[in-house]
Design a protein around this motif. Sequence first.
Motif, PDB file in Angstrom:
ATOM      1  N   MET A   1       7.737 -11.811   4.696  1.00 37.13           N
ATOM      2  CA  MET A   1       8.033 -12.280   4.737  1.00 37.13           C
ATOM      3  C   MET A   1       7.935 -13.591   4.581  1.00 37.13           C
ATOM      4  N   LEU A   2       6.748 -13.524   6.155  1.00 42.32           N
ATOM      5  CA  LEU A   2       5.859 -13.806   6.042  1.00 42.32           C
ATOM      6  C   LEU A   2       4.672 -15.003   5.790  1.00 42.32           C
ATOM      7  N   TRP A   3       4.169 -13.978   4.733  1.00 42.98           N
ATOM      8  CA  TRP A   3       3.172 -14.701   4.071  1.00 42.98           C
ATOM      9  C   TRP A   3       3.879 -15.187   2.968  1.00 42.98           C
ATOM     10  N   THR A   4       5.212 -14.417   1.952  1.00 43.84           N
ATOM     11  CA  THR A   4       5.621 -15.281   1.194  1.00 43.84           C
ATOM     12  C   THR A   4       5.743 -16.523   1.367  1.00 43.84           C
ATOM     13  N   GLY A   5       6.983 -16.601   2.422  1.00 46.48           N
ATOM     14  CA  GLY A   5       7.181 -18.497   2.789  1.00 46.48           C
ATOM     15  C   GLY A   5       5.407 -19.563   2.966  1.00 46.48           C
ATOM     16  N   PHE A   6       4.759 -19.036   3.695  1.00 44.86           N
ATOM     17  CA  PHE A   6       3.428 -19.213   3.696  1.00 44.86           C
ATOM     18  C   PHE A   6       2.796 -19.866   2.389  1.00 44.86           C
ATOM     19  N   ALA A   7       3.056 -18.780   2.122  1.00 44.54           N
ATOM     20  CA  ALA A   7       2.189 -19.217   0.017  1.00 44.54           C
ATOM     21  C   ALA A   7       3.346 -19.940  -0.755  1.00 44.54           C
ATOM     22  N   GLY A   8       4.068 -20.171  -0.708  1.00 42.05           N
ATOM     23  CA  GLY A   8       5.299 -20.720  -1.411  1.00 42.05           C
ATOM     24  C   GLY A   8       5.798 -21.997  -0.481  1.00 42.05           C
ATOM     25  N   SER A   9       5.025 -22.680   0.484  1.00 45.14           N
ATOM     26  CA  SER A   9       4.687 -23.787   1.173  1.00 45.14           C
ATOM     27  C   SER A   9       3.550 -24.004   1.031  1.00 45.14           C
ATOM     28  N   MET A  10       2.737 -23.620   0.334  1.00 46.88           N
ATOM     29  CA  MET A  10       1.415 -24.215   0.043  1.00 46.88           C
ATOM     30  C   MET A  10       1.613 -24.398  -1.569  1.00 46.88           C
ATOM     31  N   TYR A  11       2.691 -23.514  -2.014  1.00 43.38           N
ATOM     32  CA  TYR A  11       2.392 -24.046  -3.151  1.00 43.38           C
ATOM     33  C   TYR A  11       3.481 -25.004  -4.377  1.00 43.38           C
ATOM     34  N   MET A  12       3.752 -25.324  -3.423  1.00 44.59           N
ATOM     35  CA  MET A  12       4.913 -26.785  -3.527  1.00 44.59           C
ATOM     36  C   MET A  12       4.215 -27.911  -2.631  1.00 44.59           C
ATOM     37  N   MET A  13       3.655 -27.559  -1.104  1.00 37.93           N
ATOM     38  CA  MET A  13       2.807 -28.440  -1.145  1.00 37.93           C
ATOM     39  C   MET A  13       2.507 -29.211  -2.342  1.00 37.93           C
ATOM     40  N   GLY A  14       0.991 -28.263  -2.747  1.00 41.69           N
ATOM     41  CA  GLY A  14       0.289 -28.926  -3.208  1.00 41.69           C
ATOM     42  C   GLY A  14       1.115 -29.589  -5.082  1.00 41.69           C
ATOM     43  N   ARG A  15       2.513 -29.192  -5.474  1.00 44.04           N
ATOM     44  CA  ARG A  15       3.475 -29.918  -6.603  1.00 44.04           C
ATOM     45  C   ARG A  15       4.033 -30.610  -6.426  1.00 44.04           C
ATOM     46  N   THR A  16       4.040 -30.754  -4.744  1.00 45.42           N
ATOM     47  CA  THR A  16       4.384 -32.138  -4.093  1.00 45.42           C
ATOM     48  C   THR A  16       3.165 -33.110  -4.080  1.00 45.42           C
ATOM     49  N   VAL A  17       2.022 -33.255  -3.903  1.00 43.92           N
ATOM     50  CA  VAL A  17       0.981 -33.622  -3.933  1.00 43.92           C
ATOM     51  C   VAL A  17       0.855 -34.740  -5.567  1.00 43.92           C
ATOM     52  N   LEU A  18       0.629 -33.356  -6.630  1.00 42.26           N
ATOM     53  CA  LEU A  18       0.677 -33.718  -8.291  1.00 42.26           C
ATOM     54  C   LEU A  18       1.558 -35.082  -8.430  1.00 42.26           C
ATOM     55  N   GLY A  19       2.905 -35.345  -8.232  1.00 46.80           N
ATOM     56  CA  GLY A  19       4.025 -35.551  -8.510  1.00 46.80           C
ATOM     57  C   GLY A  19       5.489 -34.622  -8.624  1.00 46.80           C
ATOM     58  N   HIS A  20       5.640 -32.863  -8.024  1.00 45.52           N
ATOM     59  CA  HIS A  20       6.487 -32.716  -8.867  1.00 45.52           C
ATOM     60  C   HIS A  20       7.203 -32.648  -8.209  1.00 45.52           C
ATOM     61  N   LYS A  21       8.602 -32.531  -8.542  1.00 46.57           N
ATOM     62  CA  LYS A  21       9.862 -32.378  -6.798  1.00 46.57           C
ATOM     63  C   LYS A  21      10.615 -30.538  -7.344  1.00 46.57           C
ATOM     64  N   THR A  22      10.014 -29.900  -7.969  1.00 45.98           N
ATOM     65  CA  THR A  22      10.784 -29.119  -8.242  1.00 45.98           C
ATOM     66  C   THR A  22      10.027 -27.570  -8.355  1.00 45.98           C
ATOM     67  N   TRP A  23      10.413 -26.506  -8.401  1.00 52.22           N
ATOM     68  CA  TRP A  23       9.516 -25.271  -8.638  1.00 52.22           C
ATOM     69  C   TRP A  23       8.697 -24.731  -9.671  1.00 52.22           C
ATOM     70  N   PHE A  24       9.226 -25.546 -10.499  1.00 48.46           N
ATOM     71  CA  PHE A  24       8.787 -25.068 -12.114  1.00 48.46           C
ATOM     72  C   PHE A  24       8.416 -26.395 -13.434  1.00 48.46           C
ATOM     73  N   SER A  25       7.969 -26.298 -14.232  1.00 47.28           N
ATOM     74  CA  SER A  25       7.121 -27.676 -14.593  1.00 47.28           C
ATOM     75  C   SER A  25       8.295 -28.048 -15.030  1.00 47.28           C
ATOM     76  N   GLU A  26       8.603 -29.126 -15.252  1.00 53.87           N
ATOM     77  CA  GLU A  26       9.766 -30.087 -15.840  1.00 53.87           C
ATOM     78  C   GLU A  26       9.747 -30.971 -16.994  1.00 53.87           C
ATOM     79  N   GLY A  27       9.320 -30.005 -17.833  1.00 57.03           N
ATOM     80  CA  GLY A  27       8.752 -29.714 -19.397  1.00 57.03           C
ATOM     81  C   GLY A  27       9.872 -29.831 -20.166  1.00 57.03           C
TER      82      GLY A  27
END
Length: 69
Positions: free
Chosen positions: A43-69
């Motif tokens: 749970m610790l590493w899944t939460g950390f990996a999810g946070s890093m993934y979403m931080m990267g997507r937020t920096v790129l301008g995406h607000k959801t977990w998946f593509s907005e296409g």
Amino acid sequence: MAGFVYRKNRVPEYQALFQKHDGVRQWWKTPRSPFIMYPYYAMLWTGFAGSMYMMGRTVLGHKTWFSEG
């Protein structure tokens, strides 16, 4: 109904186990430790990996977990 009141006192056993200087961390000393620690680490590493993934997507301008296409 006397199981809880008249059971064996295991405090000296646990005291000897936890005070033994064997280089093992306290949370890994009991036989039940893997059943507690491996899900915790997952749970610790899944939460950390999810946070890093979403931080990267937020920096790129995406607000959801998946593509907005």
